[in-house]
Write a protein that holds these residues in place. Structure first.
Motif, PDB file in Angstrom:
ATOM      1  N   TYR A  87       1.919  -8.852   4.314  1.00 20.80           N
ATOM      2  CA  TYR A  87       3.235  -8.302   3.966  1.00 20.80           C
ATOM      3  C   TYR A  87       3.070  -7.016   3.176  1.00 20.80           C
ATOM      4  N   LYS A  88       3.947  -6.072   3.468  1.00 15.46           N
ATOM      5  CA  LYS A  88       4.066  -4.850   2.678  1.00 15.46           C
ATOM      6  C   LYS A  88       5.516  -4.395   2.792  1.00 15.46           C
ATOM      7  N   PRO A  89       6.199  -4.183   1.674  1.00 15.45           N
ATOM      8  CA  PRO A  89       7.613  -3.797   1.752  1.00 15.45           C
ATOM      9  C   PRO A  89       7.789  -2.435   2.409  1.00 15.45           C
ATOM     10  N   ALA A  90       8.946  -2.256   3.047  1.00 11.90           N
ATOM     11  CA  ALA A  90       9.280  -0.966   3.649  1.00 11.90           C
ATOM     12  C   ALA A  90       9.356   0.084   2.550  1.00 11.90           C
ATOM     13  N   GLU A 111       7.369  -4.843   8.073  1.00  4.67           N
ATOM     14  CA  GLU A 111       7.033  -5.442   6.782  1.00  4.67           C
ATOM     15  C   GLU A 111       6.069  -6.611   6.911  1.00  4.67           C
ATOM     16  N   THR A 160      -1.978  -4.026   1.565  1.00 10.95           N
ATOM     17  CA  THR A 160      -0.933  -5.000   1.868  1.00 10.95           C
ATOM     18  C   THR A 160      -1.197  -6.247   1.037  1.00 10.95           C
ATOM     19  N   ARG A 210      14.401  -2.645   3.546  1.00 10.46           N
ATOM     20  CA  ARG A 210      13.665  -3.860   3.184  1.00 10.46           C
ATOM     21  C   ARG A 210      14.457  -5.104   3.560  1.00 10.46           C
TER      22      ARG A 210
END
Length: 99
Positions: free
Chosen positions: A88-91, A48, A75, A97
């Motif tokens: 950041y990039k959420p699962a 993430e 992202t 997450r």
């Protein structure tokens, strides 16, 4: 671009978690190549948070560079501290997450 970070508390938690990780990639004088963007996308599929080191021989503006990387890799730019960029990039799966 869609924002993945809901509020300032979430941003603070992500920034705090980013302090304990080491940079995964480095950008030098060649700056952004398609291969670099692909590496970011690949890494973000499994994690993430990502920290990128910007070498001194990179002449580009850090804020602009961070925004470009975030846009191309889908992202979100969390922060720039020194010569480090945090993304950041959420699962994909909500159960995985952390934030």
């Amino acid at each position: 671009m869609k924002s993945y970070i809901a509020d300032s508390k979430m941003r603070a938690r992500i920034r705090s978690a980013a302090q304990s990780i080491d940079p995964v990639l480095s950008i030098g004088k060649n700056a952004l190549t398609p291969e670099f963007t692909h590496s970011v996308e690949e890494y973000m599929e499994k994690h993430e948070i990502m920290k990128i080191n910007v070498l001194k021989n990179c002449d580009e503006d850090l804020r602009e560079l961070g925004n470009t990387i975030a846009e191309r890799s889908n992202t979100e730019l969390v922060q720039i501290i020194g010569r480090k960029i945090v993304l950041y990039k959420p699962a994909k799966e909500e159960k995985n997450r952390a934030f």
